[in-house]
Design an enzyme around this catalytic site. Structure first.
Site, PDB file in Angstrom:
ATOM      1  N   THR A 157       0.847  -1.182   0.000  1.00  0.00           N
ATOM      2  CA  THR A 157       0.000   0.000   0.000  1.00  0.00           C
ATOM      3  C   THR A 157       0.886   1.237   0.000  1.00  0.00           C
ATOM      4  O   THR A 157       1.810   1.356   0.794  1.00  0.00           O
ATOM      5  CB  THR A 157      -0.937  -0.008   1.222  1.00  0.00           C
ATOM      6  OG1 THR A 157      -1.821  -1.121   1.094  1.00  0.00           O
ATOM      7  CG2 THR A 157      -1.757   1.269   1.310  1.00  0.00           C
ATOM      8  N   CYS A 166      25.851   7.763   6.770  1.00  0.00           N
ATOM      9  CA  CYS A 166      24.828   6.746   6.972  1.00  0.00           C
ATOM     10  C   CYS A 166      25.262   5.646   7.910  1.00  0.00           C
ATOM     11  O   CYS A 166      24.468   4.816   8.299  1.00  0.00           O
ATOM     12  CB  CYS A 166      24.412   6.146   5.646  1.00  0.00           C
ATOM     13  SG  CYS A 166      23.299   7.230   4.768  1.00  0.00           S
TER      14      CYS A 166
HETATM   15  C1  LIG Z   1      24.449   8.332  -1.748  1.00  0.00           C
HETATM   16  C2  LIG Z   1      23.423   7.683  -0.894  1.00  0.00           C
HETATM   17  N1  LIG Z   1      22.781   6.602  -1.343  1.00  0.00           N
HETATM   18  C3  LIG Z   1      21.838   5.989  -0.616  1.00  0.00           C
HETATM   19  C4  LIG Z   1      21.496   6.437   0.632  1.00  0.00           C
HETATM   20  C5  LIG Z   1      20.435   5.744   1.390  1.00  0.00           C
HETATM   21  O1  LIG Z   1      19.242   6.522   1.389  1.00  0.00           O
HETATM   22  P1  LIG Z   1      18.173   6.379   2.547  1.00  0.00           P
HETATM   23  O2  LIG Z   1      18.753   7.002   3.750  1.00  0.00           O
HETATM   24  O3  LIG Z   1      16.975   7.122   2.058  1.00  0.00           O
HETATM   25  O4  LIG Z   1      17.911   4.934   2.748  1.00  0.00           O
HETATM   26  C6  LIG Z   1      22.153   7.546   1.165  1.00  0.00           C
HETATM   27  C7  LIG Z   1      21.855   8.015   2.524  1.00  0.00           C
HETATM   28  O5  LIG Z   1      22.367   8.961   3.033  1.00  0.00           O
HETATM   29  C8  LIG Z   1      23.115   8.189   0.373  1.00  0.00           C
HETATM   30  O6  LIG Z   1      23.734   9.276   0.833  1.00  0.00           O
HETATM   31  C1  LIG Z   2      -3.620 -10.232   4.915  1.00  0.00           C
HETATM   32  C2  LIG Z   2      -2.843  -9.135   4.261  1.00  0.00           C
HETATM   33  N1  LIG Z   2      -1.526  -9.302   4.078  1.00  0.00           N
HETATM   34  C3  LIG Z   2      -0.773  -8.349   3.531  1.00  0.00           C
HETATM   35  C4  LIG Z   2      -1.319  -7.153   3.112  1.00  0.00           C
HETATM   36  C5  LIG Z   2      -0.436  -6.110   2.529  1.00  0.00           C
HETATM   37  O1  LIG Z   2      -0.240  -5.079   3.461  1.00  0.00           O
HETATM   38  P1  LIG Z   2       0.138  -3.593   3.005  1.00  0.00           P
HETATM   39  O2  LIG Z   2      -1.106  -3.029   2.402  1.00  0.00           O
HETATM   40  O3  LIG Z   2       0.536  -2.874   4.240  1.00  0.00           O
HETATM   41  O4  LIG Z   2       1.225  -3.716   2.007  1.00  0.00           O
HETATM   42  C6  LIG Z   2      -2.700  -6.943   3.246  1.00  0.00           C
HETATM   43  C7  LIG Z   2      -3.316  -5.687   2.760  1.00  0.00           C
HETATM   44  O5  LIG Z   2      -4.475  -5.457   2.854  1.00  0.00           O
HETATM   45  C8  LIG Z   2      -3.468  -7.946   3.857  1.00  0.00           C
HETATM   46  O6  LIG Z   2      -4.772  -7.775   4.046  1.00  0.00           O
END
Ligand SMILES: Cc1ncc(COP(=O)(O)O)c(C=O)c1O
Ligand SMILES: Cc1ncc(COP(=O)(O)O)c(C=O)c1O
Lengths: 394, 142, 394, 142
Positions: free
Chosen positions: A237, A325
């Site tokens: 979702t 990170c």
């Molecule tokens: C170059 C780079 N790639 C990937 C990521 C990972 O991103 P996120 O923190 O949204 O998981 C970072 C996080 O700082 C980053 O600087």
């Molecule tokens: C039984 C079940 N499993 C998994 C999911 C997936 O969850 P999400 O919507 O958070 O990805 C749902 C979504 O309705 C669900 O009902």
């Protein structure tokens, strides 16, 4: 006490307008975009609007944007998804050694699954040489991944040049632009990439929304499977409020883009010059010019990063030591070691990343507080003691 | 990482016994700048009793705090009692250490033992000091 | 016009207290939990508090909770992560046929990678027989996954009985409790499971935060790699606001738990009984008693689901047709076909899921509006025309 | 799925020509309840001109709207002109259909052709009707 947050490469606060845009989608407009009724429709429309805005920031078509939950997920999706979906072409991958772990670890996983990997070393300034990429290409090469800008040392890579090479050879090219999108202009056409990762919380969007651009017609294997969302490419979702926030952040960044580099660069240079003036035995990591406008990465000899960080924290100054990170990791930055920074010096590294709210006064406050901290720690350092004594002798 | 205890932060912010002792009776330097921590411990011994201790440390918050604490602990102790100070005792006196920082307390114990070893050597007495097993650093993440 | 949202199985609005709890973490407390300074620390503490609250809702230890971005991701993580990390034990997986696609698709991916799969059929009421699971177990079986409650037909599975079997045989057992957590009591100890998926937006938490419980000591291979977050099990900067919101939703659900089933069950029964009274040629799908307290899944013969849904939408009534999560798919529900619902009847299915804000008046409004819609559509239906004509003849 | 156009919603909410024609000159039933759509189209023909058309449909919003539209379109047309009505024309008259719902317009064309075919057969005239190629349903997602 003044509070100076200089850790924008770790995360940024959400822009107030981003929060404002998100708010209705928690309660009043809380629908699931997959539902056909008005409540779902409203959410669906909001997601599609955010997709258009995100696409506009990087010059792509809306339908080439796939929302994910983080830059890390986008990188995992790109590397594993592209390699798995196109392995009939070959099983060789080229990356640079200075990639983020969210690229390097998936590459390692692919290696265990039978892919061959070439990791190209950077220059002393962190630059990847397009000629090295070119040389590394074999008939088996299916994917090249080189980051747009390095999140630690700020070096901006020659992506367009590499893109020319990969395009000529018909090889897929991914760039991790998580550190650069929102800070400097990024255009997927100009860069010639087939896939690009970006992350909202890195440029005043919310945490929990990121994206992977995938050029139309490029095949990618879903990694989070079992949902019709994101055109069947990424199940789950949709995080509607965060996606809306990412769209808003993209819109704001696009409008503010000219301004950002122009106002940040002089502040960055003021901080660096001020430190050089006040603190001996200190050097900059990364490229002096080809670098992100808000990134200052410096190593202080004879002192250790965490202790500087903690003393700065007591003064209301918030920075990172080593990798943005992975600062909870004891291991020092793989990026610094790849560019040949001496290991002891690497341990004395601070990463200071400015933001759109950083003022000249903030910079001056750091210039007032940081030098005495370095001095104090040096006075406690056995390494410094040895150096002073040996200097006295000669 | 777990948070540092307030005792650790106190000793880090205002470390006790920082400095050198000129003509110390024992000096021990342990650790490796590549791994991020180097400790040097000086002791003054009078009548089998440690009358003064000072340190210099290159390292993280925990490294500085354990150095401060171990120097506090040894002052006034006989060298026999000082030898019994374990890394666990140092960590405990600091209100505990984050798991990934326990090696700093080991380093503090090593620094003390190394200084005592040096003392014996300087005195020409066969050293009873057994260095603790090198535990190595636990590398988190990667 | 009255607005009656009866699609809580698709998503719920965030509870106002959830939104309130989240708010500070977008701007004032926007830190990255990986950072050592106070701004990061504040975020880290908030995430850990949310972990404790989430753990408390399902009777686990905080360190057994790993945050993800959706129920879909939790299921992908569980199935692929557990199978890959424990394949030395064997390469056979058992699931039920009525699992969510976020379980079934990863299982299919594993099958392509060399795992054998047994998909156990349910009874007419959607129940999985523990004896069938028991029979399906071989020496090679490494993982069993059976959902706690079905999101479409509401049937609650005998998880504790299956847990006894798997425990005895030393086989890992995962349950997808996305549809049940927050609505009925769920306790990982009582259920005897090794892993359990839950999703915040399914019980008044925000979208973008979900969790996988993994019993201490159980090995699982990270699927989103390259980050130290979540104890190295799931990389990516944490979605701090959403995680805080999930924690709050868990806290609210735990406090309200006794009340929820008690107040929803009579409303559910009122809706079902009222429909039965007013609409002929209609039947309930799923188990009449062992079902979620807020779930009404009914098939109306001779009419089609989407058209009912759209007419209800015009009256301000929001429901799903067929599967809650795949209502954009033309294919009718795999769950209904597994329990043997006639395909034509399955196409005339409505899923109505009540929420804590649903009133008796809301139910009565539906009872007023839905029967004439069914009647009108039947009057337009060639299938109904044929039935009426053949009835007249006899 | 893309959104329904306002024209589709109009025809869905207030469909034209719903019902049966007693003693119709042509009746065509196409589709399959398993796939979710069944259309039945009745036509009245006078002097080679379609003077009335009615439908009954089991199906989604688009199925009902295309049924409504195709009956509107054929009324007043000669059977030759009616034979030329394509699914694209039905969809276009509705302001377009979501891609995944295009099959409904195909079904509407089929229903019309089937009714015309029936008309020829009842008249004992060799039928010139070619049924459009069954495009099948595009199944989204799983
Ligand atoms: C170059 C780079 N790639 C990937 C990521 C990972 O991103 P996120 O923190 O949204 O998981 C970072 C996080 O700082 C980053 O600087
Ligand atoms: C039984 C079940 N499993 C998994 C999911 C997936 O969850 P999400 O919507 O958070 O990805 C749902 C979504 O309705 C669900 O009902």
């Amino acid at each position: 006490m003044r509070k100076v947050y200089l850790d924008h490469a770790a995360t940024t606060p959400a822009h107030p307008k981003v929060v404002e845009a998100m708010m209705p989608f928690f309660t009043a407009k809380f629908g699931n975009p997959s539902n056909l009724h008005d409540v779902g429709r409203e959410a669906k429309n909001a997601v599609e609007e955010a997709r258009s805005k995100t696409a506009a920031l990087i010059g792509s078509k809306p339908e080439e944007i796939f929302f994910t939950s983080s830059g890390t997920e986008s990188n995992n999706f790109a590397i594993k998804g592209l390699a798995q979906a196109n392995s009939q072409k070959g099983k060789h991958i080229i990356v640079s050694q200075v990639e983020h772990f969210s690229v390097l670890h998936p590459v390692k996983t692919l290696e265990k699954a039978g892919f061959a990997v070439t990791a190209v070393p950077p220059s002393r300034e962190g630059l990847v040489d397009p000629a090295h990429i070119s040389k590394a290409i074999t008939k088996e090469t299916v994917l090249v991944s080189v980051m747009h800008a390095n999140n630690e040392i700020g070096t901006i890579q020659p992506i367009a040049e590499i893109g020319k090479i990969t395009r000529e050879k018909g090889i897929l090219f991914h760039t991790d632009a998580v550190a650069s999108v929102g800070w400097i202009p990024v255009d997927v056409q100009a860069l010639g990439v087939d896939a690009l990762s970006l992350s909202g919380h890195q440029f005043y969007g919310p945490k929990g929304a990121a994206a992977l651009y995938v050029r139309k017609g490029v095949r990618i294997k879903p990694q989070i499977e079992g949902g019709v969302q994101e055109d069947g490419r990424r199940g789950g979702t949709e995080n509607v409020p965060a996606i809306v926030g990412l769209g808003k952040a993209a819109e704001i960044a696009a409008a503010d883009m000219g301004n950002r580099a122009a106002s940040l660069t002089p502040l960055r240079d003021r901080l660096l010059a001020g430190l050089k003036q006040r603190v001996p035995d200190m050097f900059l990591n990364g490229h002096p010019e080809r670098r992100l406008p808000h990134n200052v990465n410096v190593s202080f000899l004879y002192v250790e990063g965490e202790s500087m960080l903690l003393f700065l924290n007591m003064e209301g100054i918030y920075v990172s030591s080593g990798s943005a990170c992975t600062s909870r990791s004891l291991k020092s930055s793989h990026v610094l070691s790849c560019i040949g920074t001496d290991a002891a010096a690497a341990n004395g590294t601070l990463l200071m990343t400015l933001g759109t709210g950083t003022s000249a006064e903030d910079v001056d406050y750091v210039l007032e507080k940081l030098p005495p901290i370095v001095e104090r720690l040096r006075s406690m350092s056995p390494l410094y003691e040895d150096v002073v004594k040996s200097r006295k002798k000669t | 990482m777990e948070q540092y205890s307030s005792k650790v932060m106190e000793h880090f912010a205002h470390p006790h016994n920082v400095g050198e002792i000129e003509n110390a009776d024992g000096v021990g330097t342990v650790g490796n700048p590549v791994c991020g921590d180097v400790m040097r411990l000086y002791i003054k011994v009078d009548n089998n009793t440690i009358t003064d201790a000072k340190f210099k440390t290159f390292g993280c918050g925990a490294a500085i705090a354990t150095s401060s604490m171990v120097t506090d602990l040894v002052k006034g102790k006989t060298i026999d009692d000082a030898l019994k100070i374990s890394n666990a005792a140092v960590a405990e006196a600091l209100g505990g250490l984050p798991k990934v920082k326990m090696h700093c307390s080991v380093l503090a114990e090593e620094a003390l033992k190394s200084a005592l070893d040096d003392y014996y050597k300087k005195k020409g007495i066969p050293s009873p000091v057994k260095m603790p097993a090198e535990t190595g650093h636990e590398h988190e993440g990667e």
